[in-house]
Motif scaffolding. Sequence first.
Motif, PDB file in Angstrom:
ATOM      1  N   LEU A 162       0.830  -1.211   0.000  1.00  0.00           N
ATOM      2  CA  LEU A 162       0.000   0.000   0.000  1.00  0.00           C
ATOM      3  C   LEU A 162       0.861   1.256   0.000  1.00  0.00           C
ATOM      4  CD1 LEU A 162      -2.657   1.497   0.204  1.00  0.00           C
ATOM      5  CD2 LEU A 162      -2.663   1.062   2.677  1.00  0.00           C
ATOM      6  N   THR A 163       1.899   1.306   0.816  1.00  0.00           N
ATOM      7  CA  THR A 163       2.741   2.504   0.856  1.00  0.00           C
ATOM      8  C   THR A 163       3.468   2.707  -0.473  1.00  0.00           C
ATOM      9  OG1 THR A 163       4.523   1.202   1.887  1.00  0.00           O
ATOM     10  CG2 THR A 163       3.049   2.427   3.350  1.00  0.00           C
ATOM     11  N   ARG A 164       3.814   1.615  -1.143  1.00  0.00           N
ATOM     12  CA  ARG A 164       4.440   1.766  -2.457  1.00  0.00           C
ATOM     13  C   ARG A 164       3.460   2.383  -3.451  1.00  0.00           C
ATOM     14  NH1 ARG A 164       4.383  -1.128  -6.985  1.00  0.00           N
ATOM     15  NH2 ARG A 164       3.156  -2.783  -5.997  1.00  0.00           N
ATOM     16  N   LEU A 165       2.213   1.949  -3.405  1.00  0.00           N
ATOM     17  CA  LEU A 165       1.195   2.531  -4.285  1.00  0.00           C
ATOM     18  C   LEU A 165       0.959   4.004  -3.958  1.00  0.00           C
ATOM     19  CD1 LEU A 165      -1.418  -0.389  -4.301  1.00  0.00           C
ATOM     20  CD2 LEU A 165       0.201   0.223  -6.123  1.00  0.00           C
ATOM     21  N   MET A 166       1.027   4.336  -2.675  1.00  0.00           N
ATOM     22  CA  MET A 166       0.841   5.738  -2.281  1.00  0.00           C
ATOM     23  C   MET A 166       1.953   6.623  -2.833  1.00  0.00           C
ATOM     24  SD  MET A 166      -0.454   5.312   1.661  1.00  0.00           S
ATOM     25  CE  MET A 166      -2.151   4.852   2.028  1.00  0.00           C
ATOM     26  N   ARG A 167       3.163   6.123  -2.815  1.00  0.00           N
ATOM     27  CA  ARG A 167       4.276   6.910  -3.369  1.00  0.00           C
ATOM     28  C   ARG A 167       4.112   7.098  -4.879  1.00  0.00           C
ATOM     29  NH1 ARG A 167       7.975   7.846   0.462  1.00  0.00           N
ATOM     30  NH2 ARG A 167       8.084   6.437   2.254  1.00  0.00           N
ATOM     31  N   LEU A 168       3.612   6.073  -5.554  1.00  0.00           N
ATOM     32  CA  LEU A 168       3.334   6.219  -6.982  1.00  0.00           C
ATOM     33  C   LEU A 168       2.290   7.299  -7.216  1.00  0.00           C
ATOM     34  CD1 LEU A 168       3.205   2.502  -8.222  1.00  0.00           C
ATOM     35  CD2 LEU A 168       4.915   4.229  -8.814  1.00  0.00           C
ATOM     36  N   ALA A 169       1.251   7.312  -6.380  1.00  0.00           N
ATOM     37  CA  ALA A 169       0.194   8.313  -6.529  1.00  0.00           C
ATOM     38  C   ALA A 169       0.724   9.716  -6.275  1.00  0.00           C
ATOM     39  CB  ALA A 169      -0.955   7.994  -5.573  1.00  0.00           C
ATOM     40  N   LEU A 170       1.566   9.875  -5.275  1.00  0.00           N
ATOM     41  CA  LEU A 170       2.121  11.201  -4.974  1.00  0.00           C
ATOM     42  C   LEU A 170       3.021  11.705  -6.097  1.00  0.00           C
ATOM     43  CD1 LEU A 170       2.970  10.812  -1.175  1.00  0.00           C
ATOM     44  CD2 LEU A 170       1.063  12.059  -2.192  1.00  0.00           C
ATOM     45  N   ASP A 171       3.597  10.785  -6.863  1.00  0.00           N
ATOM     46  CA  ASP A 171       4.463  11.177  -7.975  1.00  0.00           C
ATOM     47  C   ASP A 171       3.688  11.422  -9.269  1.00  0.00           C
ATOM     48  OD1 ASP A 171       6.720  11.033  -6.389  1.00  0.00           O
ATOM     49  OD2 ASP A 171       7.163   8.955  -6.939  1.00  0.00           O
ATOM     50  N   ASN A 172       2.561  10.714  -9.456  1.00  0.00           N
ATOM     51  CA  ASN A 172       1.926  10.699 -10.775  1.00  0.00           C
ATOM     52  C   ASN A 172       0.499  11.209 -10.826  1.00  0.00           C
ATOM     53  OD1 ASN A 172       4.259   9.419 -11.878  1.00  0.00           O
ATOM     54  ND2 ASN A 172       3.528   7.451 -11.104  1.00  0.00           N
ATOM     55  N   ASN A 173      -0.184  11.339  -9.684  1.00  0.00           N
ATOM     56  CA  ASN A 173      -1.580  11.750  -9.726  1.00  0.00           C
ATOM     57  C   ASN A 173      -1.722  13.127 -10.363  1.00  0.00           C
ATOM     58  OD1 ASN A 173      -4.005  13.271  -8.236  1.00  0.00           O
ATOM     59  ND2 ASN A 173      -4.468  11.087  -8.347  1.00  0.00           N
ATOM     60  N   ARG A 174      -2.596  13.236 -11.367  1.00  0.00           N
ATOM     61  CA  ARG A 174      -2.703  14.469 -12.136  1.00  0.00           C
ATOM     62  C   ARG A 174      -3.295  15.617 -11.324  1.00  0.00           C
ATOM     63  NH1 ARG A 174       0.010  11.233 -14.474  1.00  0.00           N
ATOM     64  NH2 ARG A 174       0.225  11.066 -16.740  1.00  0.00           N
ATOM     65  N   ASP A 175      -4.223  15.320 -10.432  1.00  0.00           N
ATOM     66  CA  ASP A 175      -4.771  16.389  -9.593  1.00  0.00           C
ATOM     67  C   ASP A 175      -3.697  16.984  -8.694  1.00  0.00           C
ATOM     68  OD1 ASP A 175      -7.356  16.220 -10.594  1.00  0.00           O
ATOM     69  OD2 ASP A 175      -7.927  14.646  -9.193  1.00  0.00           O
ATOM     70  N   LEU A 176      -2.816  16.121  -8.183  1.00  0.00           N
ATOM     71  CA  LEU A 176      -1.742  16.608  -7.322  1.00  0.00           C
ATOM     72  C   LEU A 176      -0.713  17.395  -8.130  1.00  0.00           C
ATOM     73  CD1 LEU A 176      -0.949  16.550  -4.373  1.00  0.00           C
ATOM     74  CD2 LEU A 176       0.410  14.515  -4.820  1.00  0.00           C
ATOM     75  N   LEU A 177      -0.406  16.933  -9.339  1.00  0.00           N
ATOM     76  CA  LEU A 177       0.516  17.671 -10.200  1.00  0.00           C
ATOM     77  C   LEU A 177      -0.075  19.027 -10.583  1.00  0.00           C
ATOM     78  CD1 LEU A 177       1.731  14.785 -12.540  1.00  0.00           C
ATOM     79  CD2 LEU A 177       2.971  15.828 -10.628  1.00  0.00           C
ATOM     80  N   LYS A 178      -1.374  19.070 -10.795  1.00  0.00           N
ATOM     81  CA  LYS A 178      -2.037  20.336 -11.083  1.00  0.00           C
ATOM     82  C   LYS A 178      -1.938  21.282  -9.894  1.00  0.00           C
ATOM     83  CE  LYS A 178      -6.605  22.239 -12.259  1.00  0.00           C
ATOM     84  NZ  LYS A 178      -8.022  21.885 -12.532  1.00  0.00           N
ATOM     85  N   ALA A 179      -2.111  20.752  -8.692  1.00  0.00           N
ATOM     86  CA  ALA A 179      -1.982  21.582  -7.485  1.00  0.00           C
ATOM     87  C   ALA A 179      -0.566  22.120  -7.343  1.00  0.00           C
ATOM     88  CB  ALA A 179      -2.371  20.765  -6.248  1.00  0.00           C
ATOM     89  N   ALA A 180       0.437  21.310  -7.712  1.00  0.00           N
ATOM     90  CA  ALA A 180       1.827  21.775  -7.671  1.00  0.00           C
ATOM     91  C   ALA A 180       2.058  22.904  -8.675  1.00  0.00           C
ATOM     92  CB  ALA A 180       2.777  20.612  -7.946  1.00  0.00           C
ATOM     93  N   ALA A 181       1.425  22.788  -9.858  1.00  0.00           N
ATOM     94  CA  ALA A 181       1.539  23.861 -10.855  1.00  0.00           C
ATOM     95  C   ALA A 181       0.883  25.140 -10.352  1.00  0.00           C
ATOM     96  CB  ALA A 181       0.913  23.421 -12.172  1.00  0.00           C
ATOM     97  N   ARG A 182      -0.205  24.987  -9.614  1.00  0.00           N
ATOM     98  CA  ARG A 182      -0.875  26.148  -9.017  1.00  0.00           C
ATOM     99  C   ARG A 182       0.040  26.835  -8.005  1.00  0.00           C
ATOM    100  NH1 ARG A 182      -4.767  30.138  -9.188  1.00  0.00           N
ATOM    101  NH2 ARG A 182      -5.539  30.577  -7.102  1.00  0.00           N
ATOM    102  N   VAL A 183       0.776  26.046  -7.244  1.00  0.00           N
ATOM    103  CA  VAL A 183       1.741  26.617  -6.294  1.00  0.00           C
ATOM    104  C   VAL A 183       2.784  27.451  -7.041  1.00  0.00           C
ATOM    105  CG1 VAL A 183       3.563  26.078  -4.633  1.00  0.00           C
ATOM    106  CG2 VAL A 183       1.411  24.821  -4.571  1.00  0.00           C
TER     107      VAL A 183
END
Length: 463
Positions: free
Chosen positions: A59-80
């Motif tokens: 599960l933690t490995r999948l979470m790290r993948l999500a933190l690296d690749n999730n598009r909503d999170l990447l969009k939030a980083a671009a907003r920052v």
Amino acid sequence: MKRLIPIILSILALASCSGTKNLVPADVDMPEAYMPGLESDTASIADLTWWEFYADSTLTRLMRLALDNNRDLLKAAARVEQMRQLYGIDKANFYPEIGGMAGASYETNNYNGAGTTKDPEYDLKLPVSWEINLWGSLSQAKRAGAARFKASVEDYRAMSMTIIADVAMAYYRLIALDNELSIVRQTMATRKQSLEQAKIRFDGGLTSETVYQQAKVEYSTAASLVPNLERQVAVARNALTLLLGEYPREISERGDLALNVSLPEKLPAGVPSTLLQRRPDLRAAEQRLKAAMADVGVSYADRFPRLRLGFTPGFENESLSDFFKSPFTYTVGSITGSIFDFGRKKRKYQAAIAVYDQSRYDYEKAVIQAFTEVNTALATYHHVQQARTLKVELRDAAVKYVQLAHLQYRGGTLNYIDVLDAQRRYFDAQIGVSNAIRDEYLALINLYKVLGGGWSTDDSAAI
């Protein structure tokens, strides 16, 4: 001068009064406890980092993948990054603006037939302009920019918290469906054996065809559940890969739903007031409130004249041969402002106050909602634990019911229909336990999330 001095002093005195000092502060006083009778504890499960809270390595490995690749999170980083650059503009407004101008012109004139005159001109100039932060407009704009930048960072952290919880919930829903499918297939195997035995007894004339058909119905009923469960597994798997920012694929490495592991009955929730520090969505709402307050200060300062200074050094000559022997300077100072604007700027100031009040109500609502979410999550966790205990007791009783039914049927004291009823009850009880454990894990994940767990400063380093 005697008349101007009192006017200037009056303007300075008026401008020195902050346009934000009379704004109503936000009311964020919360009750001392999330639930009546709940003991206050400064510790909270939200103090644990998500990789400590979730012990499953898959599960933690999948979470790290999500933190690296999730598009909503990447969009939030671009907003920052967007808000960081806009904040940089607000800071740069304190410094002069330096321009450049190079030009050449050739003008001929013949006024009243007196003959043609030639007027060439060559220019090389560096105009410098600077707005003085006389009434604090630039300072307030800088505060607003800083608050919006900080709010975007907190939004990123809140998105991280949501992604972590969503991945965990999708993961446990998936393995719960795996477990349910396994129960169905085991039941199919058992009922297939019963069907084969019923056929042998029917063919041998030991039982009626009714018993054989009953066994056939029970097997077919279990088998009919498989296609729908396999569809649900595919849907749950695709929901998980979407969170990972990937196209649908098989997730071969996944854990099992621990049926014999009991989750803690009580978990530390912390003091309600600490939610204001733990939950990034509340901190984001607070920063937006600060930005709205600074906007009020900007609109207040805009009611007063602006002071700009200008200085332009360079060279100007009518010929290029002596161009650098002709220095040029131009200095200007200007105070500009409205004398009569028919209430435009005052209304703009009042509108900014109204926007501030809206942000204040949003912040207060967010705090109330966060407190309510924790209260609901605590109650849900408590009740799903009770449900899990009862479901386990029901399953254990159903096992004994099946065993006794088989013994009495073989002894001739019980009808086969009663054996089938016992098997159905045991099957339903197994599914009930699996779902109850799933609900218990989901309730725990949600409680961790609403308390502010699931993000860390390490995850924010990339922004």
